[in-house]
Design a protein around this motif. Structure first.
Motif, PDB file in Angstrom:
ATOM      1  N   GLU A 123       0.862  -1.184   0.000  1.00 17.06           N
ATOM      2  CA  GLU A 123       0.000   0.000   0.000  1.00 17.06           C
ATOM      3  C   GLU A 123       0.897   1.231   0.000  1.00 17.06           C
ATOM      4  O   GLU A 123       1.863   1.301   0.760  1.00 17.06           O
ATOM      5  CB  GLU A 123      -0.887  -0.012   1.257  1.00 17.06           C
ATOM      6  CG  GLU A 123      -1.731   1.241   1.395  1.00 17.06           C
ATOM      7  CD  GLU A 123      -2.512   1.274   2.712  1.00 17.06           C
ATOM      8  OE1 GLU A 123      -2.808   0.202   3.292  1.00 17.06           O
ATOM      9  OE2 GLU A 123      -2.809   2.392   3.162  1.00 17.06           O
ATOM     10  N   THR A 124       0.580   2.188  -0.868  1.00 15.01           N
ATOM     11  CA  THR A 124       1.370   3.423  -0.904  1.00 15.01           C
ATOM     12  C   THR A 124       0.427   4.620  -0.840  1.00 15.01           C
ATOM     13  O   THR A 124      -0.419   4.794  -1.712  1.00 15.01           O
ATOM     14  CB  THR A 124       2.207   3.522  -2.200  1.00 15.01           C
ATOM     15  OG1 THR A 124       1.412   3.108  -3.308  1.00 15.01           O
ATOM     16  CG2 THR A 124       3.423   2.640  -2.137  1.00 15.01           C
ATOM     17  N   GLU A 127       1.712   8.177  10.911  1.00 20.54           N
ATOM     18  CA  GLU A 127       0.943   7.879   9.698  1.00 20.54           C
ATOM     19  C   GLU A 127       1.652   6.828   8.863  1.00 20.54           C
ATOM     20  O   GLU A 127       1.017   5.922   8.315  1.00 20.54           O
ATOM     21  CB  GLU A 127       0.800   9.137   8.841  1.00 20.54           C
ATOM     22  CG  GLU A 127      -0.238  10.112   9.309  1.00 20.54           C
ATOM     23  CD  GLU A 127      -0.139  11.398   8.501  1.00 20.54           C
ATOM     24  OE1 GLU A 127       0.848  12.135   8.725  1.00 20.54           O
ATOM     25  OE2 GLU A 127      -1.014  11.644   7.659  1.00 20.54           O
ATOM     26  N   ALA A 128       2.959   6.947   8.752  1.00 20.97           N
ATOM     27  CA  ALA A 128       3.728   5.954   7.998  1.00 20.97           C
ATOM     28  C   ALA A 128       3.621   4.593   8.678  1.00 20.97           C
ATOM     29  O   ALA A 128       3.421   3.570   8.011  1.00 20.97           O
ATOM     30  CB  ALA A 128       5.192   6.387   7.880  1.00 20.97           C
ATOM     31  N   LEU A 129       3.718   4.584  10.013  1.00 25.74           N
ATOM     32  CA  LEU A 129       3.659   3.312  10.745  1.00 25.74           C
ATOM     33  C   LEU A 129       2.338   2.585  10.507  1.00 25.74           C
ATOM     34  O   LEU A 129       2.308   1.354  10.413  1.00 25.74           O
ATOM     35  CB  LEU A 129       3.864   3.547  12.242  1.00 25.74           C
ATOM     36  CG  LEU A 129       5.307   3.819  12.672  1.00 25.74           C
ATOM     37  CD1 LEU A 129       5.345   4.227  14.132  1.00 25.74           C
ATOM     38  CD2 LEU A 129       6.207   2.609  12.433  1.00 25.74           C
ATOM     39  N   GLY A 147       1.576 -11.037   5.266  1.00 28.49           N
ATOM     40  CA  GLY A 147       1.802 -12.104   6.237  1.00 28.49           C
ATOM     41  C   GLY A 147       3.193 -12.076   6.843  1.00 28.49           C
ATOM     42  O   GLY A 147       3.779 -13.118   7.116  1.00 28.49           O
ATOM     43  N   ALA A 148       3.725 -10.874   7.053  1.00 24.55           N
ATOM     44  CA  ALA A 148       5.072 -10.744   7.611  1.00 24.55           C
ATOM     45  C   ALA A 148       4.995 -10.339   9.080  1.00 24.55           C
ATOM     46  O   ALA A 148       4.203  -9.475   9.453  1.00 24.55           O
ATOM     47  CB  ALA A 148       5.871  -9.709   6.823  1.00 24.55           C
ATOM     48  N   ARG A 182      -0.152  -2.185   8.018  1.00 23.89           N
ATOM     49  CA  ARG A 182      -1.078  -2.836   7.075  1.00 23.89           C
ATOM     50  C   ARG A 182      -0.296  -3.627   6.027  1.00 23.89           C
ATOM     51  O   ARG A 182      -0.721  -4.699   5.590  1.00 23.89           O
ATOM     52  CB  ARG A 182      -1.986  -1.792   6.404  1.00 23.89           C
ATOM     53  CG  ARG A 182      -3.018  -1.211   7.351  1.00 23.89           C
ATOM     54  CD  ARG A 182      -4.126  -0.487   6.611  1.00 23.89           C
ATOM     55  NE  ARG A 182      -3.684   0.748   5.965  1.00 23.89           N
ATOM     56  CZ  ARG A 182      -3.644   1.931   6.574  1.00 23.89           C
ATOM     57  NH1 ARG A 182      -3.988   2.051   7.842  1.00 23.89           N
ATOM     58  NH2 ARG A 182      -3.250   3.001   5.911  1.00 23.89           N
ATOM     59  N   ASN A 183       0.861  -3.117   5.635  1.00 20.71           N
ATOM     60  CA  ASN A 183       1.657  -3.841   4.639  1.00 20.71           C
ATOM     61  C   ASN A 183       2.215  -5.147   5.193  1.00 20.71           C
ATOM     62  O   ASN A 183       2.325  -6.137   4.470  1.00 20.71           O
ATOM     63  CB  ASN A 183       2.768  -2.944   4.093  1.00 20.71           C
ATOM     64  CG  ASN A 183       2.233  -1.993   3.034  1.00 20.71           C
ATOM     65  OD1 ASN A 183       1.329  -2.360   2.278  1.00 20.71           O
ATOM     66  ND2 ASN A 183       2.766  -0.791   2.980  1.00 20.71           N
TER      67      ASN A 183
END
Ligand code: GLN
Length: 276
Positions: A84-85, A144-146, A157-158, A151-152
């Motif tokens: 997601e970006t 916000e980045a966190l 699945g990491a 979500r990424n």
């Protein structure tokens, strides 16, 4: 010139007369219609409804005004994984895959990894996804980045521990086997900041608002307190900073100091082993 796609236009006609970069347009049209690239060919006779034409027009216009494709479609692939970006994070770049590869080569079994300034989480998530045995921590000063990074990790699945932190603050007293970072390294006033995608990316992820080396300098200085002796510190940097970064590492007593080239043949990552 303002782009307008008229209702009644066929997908085929739109393809034959691209209104902007054909690759960008194809991605944006697929996104607007929710169809695959193949559908653009197999459905070339499809006639755009008023609503579809408007949706495509709006996306193409935003692109025409410079908004990055990755923000318009909300995702970008990195290391073969979808990320997601949003405008809260730097768009993952293929150059940075070099940093991930170098890290994976140097990560001991069940090793502890720290990613500083994780942004979208691209580096940390790629490492954790490839090496589920690794104990990966990632931090960023931007909450916000966190949220995006979290979500990424979930999406791919990491398993990654995320921390809100100004550089090493939240990991005081902890030791890692490998430290990686793609810090802000563009000098303030550099003309690249006013060009292309960079105009839309978070400035704090791009520039240190100084000479471009201040974040790299701090990483070199502080990493030894947070790493086991012999642990690697690997940092991405600008196209013209390799020599300066190797100088910082050597002066601080790091061993096996080296730089590595990205796909374009530019020395893009430098690192060394933390002194004992
Ligand atoms: N690689 C990016 C660019 O030059 C900059 C990323 C960064 O500052 N860490 O477009």
């Amino acid at each position: 010139m303002t782009i307008v796609v008229a209702p009644g236009t066929t997908l085929g006609a739109l393809q034959r007369q691209p209104l902007l970069d054909p690759v960008d347009q194809r991605i944006l049209v697929c996104h607007a219609l929710g169809v695959t690239r193949t559908a653009l060919i197999t459905q070339s006779e499809r006639v755009l409804s008023e609503e579809e034409a408007l949706r495509i027009t709006q996306l193409l216009q935003r692109r025409e005004h410079g908004e990055p494709v990755a923000y318009l479609v909300g995702s970008r692939e990195f290391f073969g994984l979808p990320f997601e970006t949003t405008p809260a994070v730097l768009i993952p770049r293929p150059d940075t895959e070099l940093l991930v590869e170098l890290a994976l080569e140097r990560l001991p079994p069940t090793g502890r990894v720290l990613d500083l300034g994780t942004g979208s989480g691209a580096i940390a998530v790629a490492i954790a996804h490839t090496r589920p045995d690794a104990d990966v921590s990632a931090l960023d000063v931007s909450t916000e980045a966190l949220a995006v990074a979290q979500r990424n990790a979930q999406r791919n699945g990491a398993r990654v521990r995320f921390l809100h932190s100004d550089w090493f603050a939240a990991v005081a007293g902890e030791k890692f086997d490998l430290i990686v970072s793609n810090p802000p390294y563009i000098a303030s006033g550099d003309r690249h900041l006013d060009e292309g995608d960079l105009r839309f990316e978070p400035s704090g992820a791009l520039t240190d608002f100084a000479d471009g080396l201040s974040a790299l300098r701090q990483l070199v200085q502080d990493a030894p307190r947070h790493a086991h002796p012999g642990a690697w510190l690997l940092m991405e940097h600008g196209y013209d900073q390799a020599e300066a970064v190797r100088g910082l590492l050597s002066s601080a007593g790091y061993t096996e100091v080296a730089s590595w080239q990205d796909l374009a043949g530019i020395q893009r990552v430098s690192g060394g082993r933390v002194p004992g």
